[in-house]
Design an enzyme around this catalytic site. Structure first.
Site, PDB file in Angstrom:
ATOM      1  N   ASP A  15      31.025  38.676  47.261  1.00 13.12           N
ATOM      2  CA  ASP A  15      31.857  37.491  47.129  1.00 13.12           C
ATOM      3  C   ASP A  15      32.252  37.022  48.525  1.00 13.12           C
ATOM      4  OD1 ASP A  15      33.552  35.847  45.058  1.00 13.12           O
ATOM      5  OD2 ASP A  15      34.903  36.297  46.727  1.00 13.12           O
ATOM      6  N   GLU A  62      31.159  31.321  44.306  1.00 12.70           N
ATOM      7  CA  GLU A  62      30.784  31.920  45.592  1.00 12.70           C
ATOM      8  C   GLU A  62      30.449  33.405  45.442  1.00 12.70           C
ATOM      9  OE1 GLU A  62      35.352  31.923  45.389  1.00 12.70           O
ATOM     10  OE2 GLU A  62      33.695  30.634  44.790  1.00 12.70           O
TER      11      GLU A  62
END
Length: 266
Positions: A139, A182
């Site tokens: 992430d 993301e």
């Protein structure tokens, strides 16, 4: 031979026209024979003309048939070319649809659907052959700050560049994809935790070197990662959950780090 026949015909005609021959007893049968001969010649000439005309018609019909066949062949060739182009177009369209359905529209790497398919395949392979695999969840740290300060277009550019780095640094047998937002998932087939950690640490180092220019400013990012090795008998969804928990732990411990999942984590 024709000259001789012509001379004979002229001689016979001359004899029949002579007045003195009218009293000759052969005159009448010879005259009838001569008339029959002329009638037969006229018939032969007529038959010959009919035969020539028939042959001409037959030849024209034959040529017409050949032309029709040639035209039909050209039409068939045209249809075949159209069919080939259509089949190629359908092949390209199916390929494009497959690409669109299995790859992320923004980054071009595997999407969640393709990742799910490959995860299932690896889980089945592990069940049959006992070949374990590892999953890494990554992430982007503080990604919301980039979107808030520079806009989503810049955030999208960063994701595209980041995906390129991930695909470049993973091994050929690995599959890297965008899991959502993301967050990225890397599938590492036939790989234990130690080997998976080496790959992910190399990936994180390359991500640190990534820069995206915005006007005069260079933006840089880091990623946090969690890795889990599939346990025999464990579903791949549970392996993902353990990797996700390890990722959360990496976030809690300060970000820009990699944590290994516990086998007992739920």
């Amino acid at each position: 031979m024709i000259r001789d026949r012509t001379a004979l015909e002229e001689r016979i005609a001359s004899l029949l026209e002579a007045p003195a021959q009218a009293e000759n007893p052969l005159y009448e049968p010879l005259s009838q024979l001569w008339e029959a001969h002329h009638d037969m010649m006229r018939r032969i000439d007529r038959i010959s003309r009919i035969s020539d005309a028939y042959q001409s018609i037959a030849k024209q019909r034959e040529m017409s048939l050949a032309e029709r066949l040639e035209k039909q062949l050209r039409q068939l060739e045209k249809v075949a070319r159209i069919s080939d182009r259509y089949q190629q177009m359908m092949h390209d369209l199916n390929k494009a649809l497959r690409q669109a359905s299995t790859h992320d529209a923004l980054t071009g790497i595997a999407n969640r659907r393709l990742l799910g398919e490959r995860l299932k395949e690896e889980a089945d392979r592990n069940k049959r052959y006992g070949r374990s695999f590892s999953i890494a969840m990554l992430d982007v740290d503080l990604f919301k700050r980039i979107n808030d300060q520079h806009g989503h277009d810049v955030g999208d550019r960063m994701l595209v560049e980041l995906a390129s780095v991930l695909e470049t640094e993973v091994r050929e047998q690995d599959l890297c994809g965008r899991w959502g937002g993301e967050e990225f998932l890397i599938l590492l087939p036939e790989t234990d935790l130690d080997a998976a950690q080496q790959v992910i640490e190399r990936v994180r180092e390359r991500v640190r070197e990534l820069t995206v220019r915005v006007d005069t400013e260079l933006l840089m990012v880091t990623v946090s990662a969690g890795i889990a090795q599939q346990i025999p008998g464990e579903s791949y969804s549970r392996t993902i959950s353990r990797a996700d928990l390890a990722l959360l732990q990496a976030k809690r411990l300060g970000r820009d780090r990699c944590e290994l999942a516990s086998e007992t984590a739920v």
